[in-house]
Design a protein around this motif. Sequence first.
Motif, PDB file in Angstrom:
ATOM      1  N   ALA A 123     -85.409 -43.174 -51.173  1.00 34.17           N
ATOM      2  CA  ALA A 123     -86.732 -42.584 -50.985  1.00 34.17           C
ATOM      3  C   ALA A 123     -86.809 -42.040 -49.565  1.00 34.17           C
ATOM      4  O   ALA A 123     -86.095 -42.496 -48.674  1.00 34.17           O
ATOM      5  N   PRO A 124     -87.680 -41.049 -49.335  1.00 36.63           N
ATOM      6  CA  PRO A 124     -87.821 -40.520 -47.975  1.00 36.63           C
ATOM      7  C   PRO A 124     -88.636 -41.449 -47.076  1.00 36.63           C
ATOM      8  O   PRO A 124     -89.473 -42.224 -47.552  1.00 36.63           O
ATOM      9  N   ILE A 125     -88.389 -41.321 -45.790  1.00 37.58           N
ATOM     10  CA  ILE A 125     -89.170 -42.057 -44.795  1.00 37.58           C
ATOM     11  C   ILE A 125     -90.554 -41.438 -44.660  1.00 37.58           C
ATOM     12  O   ILE A 125     -91.557 -42.150 -44.542  1.00 37.58           O
ATOM     13  N   THR A 126     -90.610 -40.104 -44.700  1.00 35.16           N
ATOM     14  CA  THR A 126     -91.886 -39.397 -44.550  1.00 35.16           C
ATOM     15  C   THR A 126     -92.109 -38.459 -45.731  1.00 35.16           C
ATOM     16  O   THR A 126     -91.156 -38.018 -46.380  1.00 35.16           O
ATOM     17  N   SER A 127     -93.345 -38.132 -45.984  1.00 36.14           N
ATOM     18  CA  SER A 127     -93.693 -37.216 -47.062  1.00 36.14           C
ATOM     19  C   SER A 127     -93.027 -35.861 -46.842  1.00 36.14           C
ATOM     20  O   SER A 127     -92.999 -35.341 -45.723  1.00 36.14           O
ATOM     21  N   ARG A 128     -92.456 -35.337 -47.923  1.00 29.66           N
ATOM     22  CA  ARG A 128     -91.794 -34.015 -47.915  1.00 29.66           C
ATOM     23  C   ARG A 128     -90.624 -33.952 -46.935  1.00 29.66           C
ATOM     24  O   ARG A 128     -90.127 -32.874 -46.634  1.00 29.66           O
ATOM     25  N   LEU A 129     -90.214 -35.078 -46.402  1.00 33.52           N
ATOM     26  CA  LEU A 129     -89.078 -35.207 -45.478  1.00 33.52           C
ATOM     27  C   LEU A 129     -89.373 -34.670 -44.078  1.00 33.52           C
ATOM     28  O   LEU A 129     -88.878 -35.207 -43.097  1.00 33.52           O
ATOM     29  N   THR A 130     -90.144 -33.615 -43.978  1.00 35.41           N
ATOM     30  CA  THR A 130     -90.304 -32.931 -42.693  1.00 35.41           C
ATOM     31  C   THR A 130     -91.587 -33.298 -41.955  1.00 35.41           C
ATOM     32  O   THR A 130     -91.776 -32.900 -40.808  1.00 35.41           O
ATOM     33  N   SER A 131     -92.482 -34.025 -42.592  1.00 39.01           N
ATOM     34  CA  SER A 131     -93.750 -34.356 -41.940  1.00 39.01           C
ATOM     35  C   SER A 131     -93.611 -35.636 -41.117  1.00 39.01           C
ATOM     36  O   SER A 131     -92.564 -36.291 -41.118  1.00 39.01           O
ATOM     37  N   ASP A 132     -94.669 -36.006 -40.434  1.00 36.52           N
ATOM     38  CA  ASP A 132     -94.730 -37.295 -39.747  1.00 36.52           C
ATOM     39  C   ASP A 132     -95.569 -38.305 -40.529  1.00 36.52           C
ATOM     40  O   ASP A 132     -95.832 -39.401 -40.057  1.00 36.52           O
ATOM     41  N   GLU A 133     -95.966 -37.922 -41.726  1.00 44.29           N
ATOM     42  CA  GLU A 133     -96.773 -38.809 -42.561  1.00 44.29           C
ATOM     43  C   GLU A 133     -95.868 -39.796 -43.298  1.00 44.29           C
ATOM     44  O   GLU A 133     -95.044 -39.400 -44.122  1.00 44.29           O
ATOM     45  N   GLN A 134     -96.015 -41.058 -42.990  1.00 42.88           N
ATOM     46  CA  GLN A 134     -95.143 -42.069 -43.582  1.00 42.88           C
ATOM     47  C   GLN A 134     -95.437 -42.237 -45.073  1.00 42.88           C
ATOM     48  O   GLN A 134     -96.594 -42.207 -45.496  1.00 42.88           O
ATOM     49  N   THR A 135     -94.381 -42.390 -45.868  1.00 41.14           N
ATOM     50  CA  THR A 135     -94.564 -42.635 -47.298  1.00 41.14           C
ATOM     51  C   THR A 135     -95.053 -44.061 -47.530  1.00 41.14           C
ATOM     52  O   THR A 135     -94.964 -44.920 -46.644  1.00 41.14           O
ATOM     53  N   ASP A 136     -95.540 -44.303 -48.733  1.00 39.56           N
ATOM     54  CA  ASP A 136     -95.923 -45.664 -49.133  1.00 39.56           C
ATOM     55  C   ASP A 136     -94.640 -46.386 -49.547  1.00 39.56           C
ATOM     56  O   ASP A 136     -94.237 -46.365 -50.715  1.00 39.56           O
ATOM     57  N   MET A 137     -94.008 -46.996 -48.579  1.00 39.73           N
ATOM     58  CA  MET A 137     -92.679 -47.561 -48.808  1.00 39.73           C
ATOM     59  C   MET A 137     -92.706 -48.714 -49.808  1.00 39.73           C
ATOM     60  O   MET A 137     -91.786 -48.876 -50.621  1.00 39.73           O
ATOM     61  N   ALA A 138     -93.755 -49.510 -49.785  1.00 40.92           N
ATOM     62  CA  ALA A 138     -93.870 -50.624 -50.732  1.00 40.92           C
ATOM     63  C   ALA A 138     -93.984 -50.104 -52.157  1.00 40.92           C
ATOM     64  O   ALA A 138     -93.351 -50.625 -53.084  1.00 40.92           O
ATOM     65  N   GLU A 139     -94.782 -49.062 -52.341  1.00 46.85           N
ATOM     66  CA  GLU A 139     -94.945 -48.468 -53.671  1.00 46.85           C
ATOM     67  C   GLU A 139     -93.630 -47.879 -54.161  1.00 46.85           C
ATOM     68  O   GLU A 139     -93.257 -48.032 -55.328  1.00 46.85           O
ATOM     69  N   LEU A 140     -92.899 -47.201 -53.269  1.00 46.53           N
ATOM     70  CA  LEU A 140     -91.622 -46.594 -53.639  1.00 46.53           C
ATOM     71  C   LEU A 140     -90.570 -47.650 -53.951  1.00 46.53           C
ATOM     72  O   LEU A 140     -89.757 -47.481 -54.868  1.00 46.53           O
ATOM     73  N   GLN A 141     -90.582 -48.731 -53.202  1.00 46.18           N
ATOM     74  CA  GLN A 141     -89.654 -49.822 -53.493  1.00 46.18           C
ATOM     75  C   GLN A 141     -89.941 -50.408 -54.874  1.00 46.18           C
ATOM     76  O   GLN A 141     -89.026 -50.675 -55.665  1.00 46.18           O
ATOM     77  N   LYS A 142     -91.209 -50.605 -55.178  1.00 45.68           N
ATOM     78  CA  LYS A 142     -91.607 -51.126 -56.481  1.00 45.68           C
ATOM     79  C   LYS A 142     -91.189 -50.180 -57.601  1.00 45.68           C
ATOM     80  O   LYS A 142     -90.824 -50.608 -58.705  1.00 45.68           O
ATOM     81  N   ALA A 143     -91.206 -48.872 -57.307  1.00 45.25           N
ATOM     82  CA  ALA A 143     -90.824 -47.865 -58.305  1.00 45.25           C
ATOM     83  C   ALA A 143     -89.312 -47.784 -58.507  1.00 45.25           C
ATOM     84  O   ALA A 143     -88.858 -47.184 -59.483  1.00 45.25           O
ATOM     85  N   GLY A 144     -88.531 -48.357 -57.574  1.00 48.00           N
ATOM     86  CA  GLY A 144     -87.082 -48.376 -57.760  1.00 48.00           C
ATOM     87  C   GLY A 144     -86.245 -47.878 -56.616  1.00 48.00           C
ATOM     88  O   GLY A 144     -85.003 -47.884 -56.691  1.00 48.00           O
ATOM     89  N   ALA A 145     -86.875 -47.446 -55.525  1.00 50.11           N
ATOM     90  CA  ALA A 145     -86.092 -47.002 -54.358  1.00 50.11           C
ATOM     91  C   ALA A 145     -85.369 -48.188 -53.739  1.00 50.11           C
ATOM     92  O   ALA A 145     -85.908 -49.288 -53.678  1.00 50.11           O
ATOM     93  N   PHE A 146     -84.155 -47.945 -53.261  1.00 48.54           N
ATOM     94  CA  PHE A 146     -83.422 -49.067 -52.679  1.00 48.54           C
ATOM     95  C   PHE A 146     -83.300 -48.997 -51.167  1.00 48.54           C
ATOM     96  O   PHE A 146     -82.973 -49.988 -50.514  1.00 48.54           O
ATOM     97  N   ALA A 147     -83.574 -47.836 -50.562  1.00 45.95           N
ATOM     98  CA  ALA A 147     -83.535 -47.686 -49.107  1.00 45.95           C
ATOM     99  C   ALA A 147     -84.273 -46.391 -48.769  1.00 45.95           C
ATOM    100  O   ALA A 147     -84.665 -45.632 -49.662  1.00 45.95           O
ATOM    101  N   TYR A 148     -84.447 -46.132 -47.460  1.00 49.00           N
ATOM    102  CA  TYR A 148     -85.286 -45.021 -47.015  1.00 49.00           C
ATOM    103  C   TYR A 148     -84.533 -44.148 -46.028  1.00 49.00           C
ATOM    104  O   TYR A 148     -83.931 -44.647 -45.070  1.00 49.00           O
ATOM    105  N   THR A 149     -84.592 -42.825 -46.260  1.00 46.77           N
ATOM    106  CA  THR A 149     -83.906 -41.894 -45.375  1.00 46.77           C
ATOM    107  C   THR A 149     -84.541 -40.512 -45.456  1.00 46.77           C
ATOM    108  O   THR A 149     -85.067 -40.128 -46.499  1.00 46.77           O
ATOM    109  N   ASN A 150     -84.478 -39.788 -44.362  1.00 49.43           N
ATOM    110  CA  ASN A 150     -84.831 -38.365 -44.348  1.00 49.43           C
ATOM    111  C   ASN A 150     -83.562 -37.538 -44.207  1.00 49.43           C
ATOM    112  O   ASN A 150     -83.538 -36.535 -43.499  1.00 49.43           O
TER     113      ASN A 150
END
Length: 427
Positions: A123-150
């Motif tokens: 999953a991305p660290i920030t929305s759309r990869l290029t913004s500074d808006e942090q994603t909802d990492m807990a929600e993404l982890q629950k959905a199946g993401a295993f790590a975070y990267t841009n």
Amino acid sequence: MSILIKNAKVIKSDGELIMTDIFIKEGIIQSIGHSSDASVQKVVDAKGRLVTPGLIDVHVHLREPGYEYKETITSGSHAAARGGFTTICAMPNVDPVPDTAEHMKAILDKIKQDACVKVRQYAPITSRLTSDEQTDMAELQKAGAFAYTNDGVGVQSAQTMYLAMQEAARLNASIVAHTEDNSLLFEGVMHEGKKNKELGLPGMSQLTESTQIARDVLLAEATGVHYHVCHVSAKESVRVIREAKKVGIRVTAEVTPHHLLLCEEDIPFDTSLYKMNPPLRGREDQAALLEALKDGTIDLIATDHAPHSDEEKSGSMIGSPFGIVGSETAFSLLYTYLVQPGHLSLQELIEKLTTEPARVFQLTGGHLSVGEPADLACFDLEEETVIKKDGLLSKSSNTPFLNWRVKGRTVFTMVEGEIVYEEDKHE
């Protein structure tokens, strides 16, 4: 189903090669040793070739959704299987970016439907990869993401990275970083060294990479997060990572086959087949990467498989995209040009492609032992072949390694006891 792999050459923990059989039942390795089990339903003869744990690649680009003309989950996973990989980790620079639970679940459903190997989705660290808006990492982890990267984009704001690391640490998840300070890029397309001046092309300083690693390891120390550095390319970056590890910071790192095997001096002319990010750097950098891989400063090898169309990669470095394909050629290239000359042992190579990525990211697999899933690869270390465009299963062929002569081709790849690639069926 029960399967017996006969006449397999395997490497023991002490580096010794032995001949043995591997008995598999219901996708799990039941025994390693000469077997005469009467319940065997299928026999696969390895014919004395090397059998290893399935390779693990923590850095690939599958391009789907959004860029299916470059690669798809189907073609990318089959390319990985042809390279002996049984687990791959897909980067999130697709369209739409999996920056919501809905988008993440859609990609994972497609992976489940189309992939022939195990695919873990970043999953991305920030929305759309290029913004500074942090994603909802807990929600993404629950959905199946295993790590975070841009990956493909460096996180420019220290505050953004710091807050993301805090949240990832809370979730016991990893931050995986493409390190690149955009303010130091100066529109570079290749390494700032000797060759870019010779070719008249704008250079990319190593400072774009190393300074952001220096920032991030201190943020990682403050937050306690597991911080993993993608595709390390410069000796200065190695120095920063080595010192960070010495003081106990939870930093790990990867290196690509192309950065181990090539440097700027190998670029013959202005051709985008040699354009990747980070770029091929100097010969001293290349030597530092190998030394760091051997001493554990760099933990593992990852391909950064980055397919692009022929049209996109047919001209100058200026205006063309960064990246080369690597899933199908990694093992054979590294075996031929690092192991055979004695720069790396066969055991070291296998560990950096199996055991170490499994350890760093707590993935299943990476071991050839009883009770483990039968994720296996078989390689022919004797017969020499030539890397050819029409022999690739990827939809793309953007690699500078075309026409290189190699040993170590993949004979078959097995995921949980099922053969997902077999050379006789792809000739």
